[in-house]
Design a protein around this motif. Structure first.
Motif, PDB file in Angstrom:
ATOM      1  N   VAL A 281      73.783 104.351   4.585  1.00 37.07           N
ATOM      2  CA  VAL A 281      73.197 105.584   4.076  1.00 37.07           C
ATOM      3  C   VAL A 281      73.618 105.800   2.633  1.00 37.07           C
ATOM      4  CG1 VAL A 281      73.108 106.676   6.354  1.00 37.07           C
ATOM      5  CG2 VAL A 281      75.163 106.909   4.952  1.00 37.07           C
ATOM      6  N   GLN A 282      73.003 106.797   1.997  1.00 39.27           N
ATOM      7  CA  GLN A 282      73.368 107.215   0.650  1.00 39.27           C
ATOM      8  C   GLN A 282      73.927 108.629   0.734  1.00 39.27           C
ATOM      9  OE1 GLN A 282      69.677 106.723  -1.513  1.00 39.27           O
ATOM     10  NE2 GLN A 282      70.281 104.706  -2.242  1.00 39.27           N
ATOM     11  N   GLY A 283      75.207 108.777   0.446  1.00 34.99           N
ATOM     12  CA  GLY A 283      75.834 110.083   0.547  1.00 34.99           C
ATOM     13  C   GLY A 283      77.327 110.005   0.333  1.00 34.99           C
ATOM     14  N   ALA A 284      78.067 110.803   1.075  1.00 35.61           N
ATOM     15  CA  ALA A 284      79.513 110.883   0.919  1.00 35.61           C
ATOM     16  C   ALA A 284      80.193 110.731   2.273  1.00 35.61           C
ATOM     17  CB  ALA A 284      79.905 112.213   0.282  1.00 35.61           C
ATOM     18  N   ARG A 285      81.360 110.098   2.246  1.00 35.80           N
ATOM     19  CA  ARG A 285      82.162 109.908   3.455  1.00 35.80           C
ATOM     20  C   ARG A 285      83.622 110.101   3.100  1.00 35.80           C
ATOM     21  NH1 ARG A 285      85.342 106.061   4.831  1.00 35.80           N
ATOM     22  NH2 ARG A 285      84.564 104.704   3.164  1.00 35.80           N
TER      23      ARG A 285
ATOM     24  N   LEU B 270      81.555 107.686  -2.263  1.00 29.44           N
ATOM     25  CA  LEU B 270      80.317 108.335  -2.674  1.00 29.44           C
ATOM     26  C   LEU B 270      79.339 107.263  -3.130  1.00 29.44           C
ATOM     27  CD1 LEU B 270      78.742 110.984  -3.356  1.00 29.44           C
ATOM     28  CD2 LEU B 270      79.757 110.833  -5.649  1.00 29.44           C
ATOM     29  N   GLY B 271      78.101 107.329  -2.618  1.00 30.68           N
ATOM     30  CA  GLY B 271      77.081 106.355  -3.001  1.00 30.68           C
ATOM     31  C   GLY B 271      76.501 105.680  -1.773  1.00 30.68           C
ATOM     32  N   ASP B 272      76.339 104.359  -1.850  1.00 30.80           N
ATOM     33  CA  ASP B 272      75.836 103.585  -0.708  1.00 30.80           C
ATOM     34  C   ASP B 272      77.002 103.306   0.225  1.00 30.80           C
ATOM     35  OD1 ASP B 272      72.952 102.968  -1.403  1.00 30.80           O
ATOM     36  OD2 ASP B 272      73.968 102.234  -3.204  1.00 30.80           O
ATOM     37  N   VAL B 273      77.107 104.086   1.284  1.00 22.83           N
ATOM     38  CA  VAL B 273      78.246 103.972   2.189  1.00 22.83           C
ATOM     39  C   VAL B 273      77.767 103.484   3.551  1.00 22.83           C
ATOM     40  CG1 VAL B 273      79.553 105.759   1.006  1.00 22.83           C
ATOM     41  CG2 VAL B 273      78.063 106.382   2.914  1.00 22.83           C
ATOM     42  N   ALA B 274      78.674 102.828   4.253  1.00 18.82           N
ATOM     43  CA  ALA B 274      78.394 102.344   5.603  1.00 18.82           C
ATOM     44  C   ALA B 274      79.157 103.199   6.594  1.00 18.82           C
ATOM     45  CB  ALA B 274      78.797 100.878   5.738  1.00 18.82           C
ATOM     46  N   LEU B 275      78.443 103.773   7.558  1.00 17.17           N
ATOM     47  CA  LEU B 275      79.069 104.538   8.627  1.00 17.17           C
ATOM     48  C   LEU B 275      79.232 103.643   9.843  1.00 17.17           C
ATOM     49  CD1 LEU B 275      77.171 107.955   8.455  1.00 17.17           C
ATOM     50  CD2 LEU B 275      79.325 107.300   7.383  1.00 17.17           C
ATOM     51  N   ASP B 276      80.431 103.639  10.402  1.00 17.51           N
ATOM     52  CA  ASP B 276      80.710 102.771  11.537  1.00 17.51           C
ATOM     53  C   ASP B 276      81.660 103.506  12.490  1.00 17.51           C
ATOM     54  OD1 ASP B 276      80.905 100.691  13.269  1.00 17.51           O
ATOM     55  OD2 ASP B 276      81.984  99.344  11.930  1.00 17.51           O
TER      56      ASP B 276
ATOM     57  N   LEU C 256      78.735 102.363  -5.452  1.00 20.80           N
ATOM     58  CA  LEU C 256      79.754 102.936  -4.593  1.00 20.80           C
ATOM     59  C   LEU C 256      80.968 103.338  -5.424  1.00 20.80           C
ATOM     60  CD1 LEU C 256      80.735 103.547  -1.689  1.00 20.80           C
ATOM     61  CD2 LEU C 256      81.673 101.226  -1.644  1.00 20.80           C
ATOM     62  N   ILE C 257      81.386 104.581  -5.256  1.00 20.61           N
ATOM     63  CA  ILE C 257      82.602 105.089  -5.886  1.00 20.61           C
ATOM     64  C   ILE C 257      83.590 105.418  -4.772  1.00 20.61           C
ATOM     65  CG2 ILE C 257      83.589 106.883  -7.346  1.00 20.61           C
ATOM     66  CD1 ILE C 257      80.839 107.210  -8.626  1.00 20.61           C
ATOM     67  N   GLU C 258      84.788 104.866  -4.857  1.00 19.05           N
ATOM     68  CA  GLU C 258      85.787 105.063  -3.817  1.00 19.05           C
ATOM     69  C   GLU C 258      87.073 105.640  -4.394  1.00 19.05           C
ATOM     70  OE1 GLU C 258      85.545 100.920  -2.093  1.00 19.05           O
ATOM     71  OE2 GLU C 258      85.525 102.098  -0.221  1.00 19.05           O
ATOM     72  N   LEU C 259      87.683 106.538  -3.646  1.00 15.25           N
ATOM     73  CA  LEU C 259      88.978 107.101  -3.991  1.00 15.25           C
ATOM     74  C   LEU C 259      89.916 106.886  -2.810  1.00 15.25           C
ATOM     75  CD1 LEU C 259      87.838 110.516  -5.523  1.00 15.25           C
ATOM     76  CD2 LEU C 259      88.481 108.436  -6.766  1.00 15.25           C
TER      77      LEU C 259
END
Length: 400
Positions: A50-54, A31-37, A19-22
């Protein structure tokens, strides 16, 4: 604890995530293994790993969030009662009620009698992700009255799946607005573990919404385990002859009880042997099961306002679930809608009796409406004296 390549314990699973976070004063991105909630409202909720971008941002009274990702699995909720004295293992199933799946590591949420549990040998349960089995520790004794709910994602077995979601919220002192839109679909151009030929695509186009009709040819001449025989009525069927002792290699597909002509009878040479039992008396048919490509879209919007002692909240949503995007044929309506409204009155009672309130809530959900997450809390059927298998998600109700 059972371990997998993805990790079975809390520590190993944490190491496996990328996981990369800004962060910025008015927003953030990951970006990476992100949790959508997404939890705004009732109909547009979404919880996925999921694996993607948020990304999310805010400005004034507005806050927005968008995400685009490749889904790691299909979502499913399984709720059941425990077995007296049995801590496990309990088998998790796919949406057709079949075993043989693998659970996406870290995707599960387990509750016991309404209490959310923690994974770990010294905690509440252990899970074998590769075999999709869950076992409870002695900290959580299981009885026949134990109400167990497991929300999880199981690994994709048909096509790669894409997920796109966006949500927005605006509010001030008296008004709040929100909306959500989400789409999850199989990429029919990227099947997993198989290649679709022109004949396969023609079968899928003619299958409509039925997986039972999506069967390609399953008989190959030139040697195999089966021979062709004639029944007393003259029908041509296939009978097991032994490993490499027949003239045909035959594939069988499960189509459901009472819809097939064959039944599985025994195991031989490491495989299942099928026998003809009569038309409409079995659960299997000759053929190769072709996977349908699914598409699911939902849009929801809602508003709430407060004026003195009055409070009003409304929400509406529409959805469309296409079980087979290869086919333009609809065996049943793909779209449905849902709506709800709540009117509340709160204030102080006369005569120094303190504060009080009254609320009336109504909800109607079309039977073809398909949310991304179950609308009801686990085992809510018990509150309405219904069986655990009862469908409250699509009920019409008025509550005071």
């Amino acid at each position: 604890l059972p371990l997998t390549a993805a990790g079975g314990t809390q520590d190993l699973q944490a190491l496996d995530r990328v996981l990369i976070e800004l962060s910025a004063p008015r927003g953030s991105a990951a970006l990476g293994d992100v949790a959508l909630d997404l939890r705004q409202g009732e109909f547009g909720r979404l919880e996925r790993r999921v694996q993607g971008a948020r990304a999310d941002w805010s400005a004034g009274g507005f806050r927005g969030e968008v995400a685009a990702a490749s889904a790691q699995g299909e979502y499913r909720r399984l709720q059941f009662y425990g077995t007296e004295g049995l801590q496990g293992p309990y088998q998790l199933l796919d949406r057709d009620g079949e075993a043989g799946i693998a659970v996406v590591a870290g995707s599960e949420t387990v509750t016991l009698d309404g209490v959310r549990l923690a994974r770990g040998e010294g905690a509440d349960y252990a899970i074998d992700y590769e075999r999709a089995r869950i076992t409870f520790t002695n900290r959580r004794p299981i009885a026949s009255t134990s109400r167990i709910t497991v929300d999880y994602q199981y690994a994709l077995q048909r096509y790669r799946r894409n997920l796109v979601a966006a949500a927005g919220r605006w509010e001030n002192a008296r008004l709040r607005l929100h909306t959500e839109v989400m789409s999850e679909s199989d990429d029919r151009g990227r099947p997993l573990d198989l290649a679709l030929g022109a004949e396969d695509l023609a079968v899928l186009a003619a299958a409509g919404d039925s997986a039972g009709r999506a069967l390609a040819g399953g008989v190959t001449a030139g040697g195999g385990d089966y021979d062709s025989v004639r029944t007393a009525a003259g029908a041509l069927v296939y009978a097991y002859a032994g490993p490499d002792s027949g003239d045909f290699d035959v594939a069988f597909a499960r189509v459901g009880a009472g819809r097939g002509d064959y039944a599985d009878s025994t195991l031989a040479a490491g495989g299942t042997v099928f026998r003809w039992v009569g038309e409409g008396l079995g659960a299997y048919r000759v053929g190769r099961a072709l996977p349908l490509a699914e598409s699911h879209v939902l849009w929801a919007a809602g508003a709430s306002t407060v004026g003195g002692p009055l409070r009003l909240e409304v929400e509406g949503a529409v959805s469309r679930l296409d079980p087979n995007t290869f086919s333009g044929r609809e065996d049943a309506p793909h779209g449905g809608g849902a709506g709800r409204a709540t009117l509340g009155l709160e204030g102080r009672l006369p005569g120094g009796l303190g504060a009080g309130g009254l609320a009336v809530a109504a909800r109607a959900v079309d039977r073809h409406f398909t949310p991304f997450t179950r609308l009801e809390r686990p085992f809510e059927q018990e509150d309405w004296a219904l069986a655990a298998t009862g469908d409250l998600d699509h009920a019409r109700r008025v509550e005071v």
